[in-house]
Design an enzyme around this catalytic site. Sequence first.
Site, PDB file in Angstrom:
ATOM      1  N   TYR A   1      27.637  39.170  48.872  1.00 23.49           N
ATOM      2  CA  TYR A   1      27.836  38.815  50.276  1.00 23.49           C
ATOM      3  C   TYR A   1      27.596  40.001  51.203  1.00 23.49           C
ATOM      4  CZ  TYR A   1      30.000  34.284  49.265  1.00 23.49           C
ATOM      5  OH  TYR A   1      30.241  32.994  48.876  1.00 23.49           O
TER       6      TYR A   1
ATOM      7  N   LYS B   1      29.735  38.084  34.193  1.00 21.91           N
ATOM      8  CA  LYS B   1      28.476  37.718  33.521  1.00 21.91           C
ATOM      9  C   LYS B   1      27.976  39.010  32.860  1.00 21.91           C
ATOM     10  CE  LYS B   1      25.141  34.684  32.689  1.00 21.91           C
ATOM     11  NZ  LYS B   1      25.334  33.411  31.946  1.00 21.91           N
TER      12      LYS B   1
ATOM     13  N   ASP C   1      29.639  31.038  33.148  1.00 15.23           N
ATOM     14  CA  ASP C   1      29.172  29.675  32.832  1.00 15.23           C
ATOM     15  C   ASP C   1      30.179  28.968  31.919  1.00 15.23           C
ATOM     16  OD1 ASP C   1      28.444  31.576  30.934  1.00 15.23           O
ATOM     17  OD2 ASP C   1      26.429  30.770  30.573  1.00 15.23           O
TER      18      ASP C   1
ATOM     19  N   ASP D   1      33.826  32.051  44.635  1.00 19.89           N
ATOM     20  CA  ASP D   1      33.519  31.004  45.613  1.00 19.89           C
ATOM     21  C   ASP D   1      33.208  29.700  44.889  1.00 19.89           C
ATOM     22  OD1 ASP D   1      32.780  29.786  48.087  1.00 19.89           O
ATOM     23  OD2 ASP D   1      30.684  30.114  47.561  1.00 19.89           O
TER      24      ASP D   1
ATOM     25  N   ASP E   1      35.666  25.930  44.239  1.00 21.24           N
ATOM     26  CA  ASP E   1      35.366  24.539  44.617  1.00 21.24           C
ATOM     27  C   ASP E   1      35.485  23.608  43.405  1.00 21.24           C
ATOM     28  OD1 ASP E   1      34.877  25.434  47.227  1.00 21.24           O
ATOM     29  OD2 ASP E   1      33.150  24.110  47.491  1.00 21.24           O
TER      30      ASP E   1
END
Length: 335
Positions: A118, A164, A196, A220, A224
């Site tokens: 970001y 990751k 993942d 983020d 969700d």
Amino acid sequence: MKVVFLPGDGIGPEVVAEARKVLVAVVPDLEASEHLIGFDALAQDGDALPPVTLAACEEADGVLLGAVGSGDYSWSTSNPEDGMFSLRRALDVYANVRPFRTAEIDLLIVRELVGGLYFGERGTRADGTVYDTCEYRPDQVDRVLRRGFELARSRRGKLTSVDKANVLATSRMWRERALALAADYPDVELDHLLVDTAAMRLVQAPESFDVIVTENTFGDILSDIAAALSGGLGLAASASLGDSGPGLFEPVHGTAPDIAGQGIANPTAAIRSVAMLLEHGLDLPDQAARLEAALDRAATTVRTRDQGGSASTAELGDAVVAALDADPSKEPADA
Ligand code: NAD
Ligand code: IPM
Ligand code: MN
């Protein structure tokens, strides 16, 4: 106690109006002010985070943000979301704490909020290549990991660090730092998951998680997923916390352009963010618990459309205020 309200765009003003109503019912002598952020700020001042807004936030005990992002800002080089990024950065609220709860799930996501993709350098090269960069300094990683360890220690003692590390250099450093810091938290059980796999396990066995700590982008996306598993975005609240200075309290959801202006958005996420503000910003944990209980009572009979009902945004806000008033544990005002 000073609280700054930043309604923002889309359903932001609709849910913040209810959140403010409820907070005033809990803390009647609140010193409240409201300021521009997002599209209207950009349109009016050419700046999605005007200096007066930032100055008010810096002096507050807590900031309640609705959501930003919507409208046609093609005339501007900046966008409404930039206001929120600037605010997160200026307040240095690096730990975004997002609780998700159902009868089975009791999960906390701690998302790094002021670094990574970001905030890295981005640009366009002469050949048309476009790039975003992901960078983390060890101290940026350590402080949010420590927050994760501390929160895990105050709960069921399980911390899952998500990365990751099989691909990304930043993730390998993240995992090394998590392993190094674990020595300071022998009472916390640390494990690591690739992002993942974490996404899959969240869907398959959300009840197996206690605290998840992860970098900005992964947090983020995972939050969700967690929201979808625990009643939807209309319910999910967050607290963005630094080391000192005011916290920023905001729903996980956005401006919901598809339902904005209809008065049907669920204000629960914003009201739960008020409960987090009471606990972390105003140091009133008992009032936070009282508000959560009132919200639970109100929600048994008053449901907005996303929860299968037909109540309006304001009807749910009013029902929460009524449930607070009916609370037998409420202290008389002149006690
Ligand atoms: P969104 O979260 O705004 O909406 C996703 C879906 O969830 C929509 O169908 C919406 O109607 C529903 N929804 C969200 N909140 C709800 C609520 N309180 N009650 C009932 N339904 C609700 O995500 P999006 O549509 O991808 O993004 C819209 C805009 O919001 C974008 O500009 C995005 O950048 C911005 N956004 C802002 C924030 C923030 O300010 N913190 C967060 C997320 C997205
Ligand atoms: C959130 C939102 C924001 C983010 C968007 C609006 C840029 O999705 O707070 O989760 O990605 O941080
Ligand atoms: Mn998001």
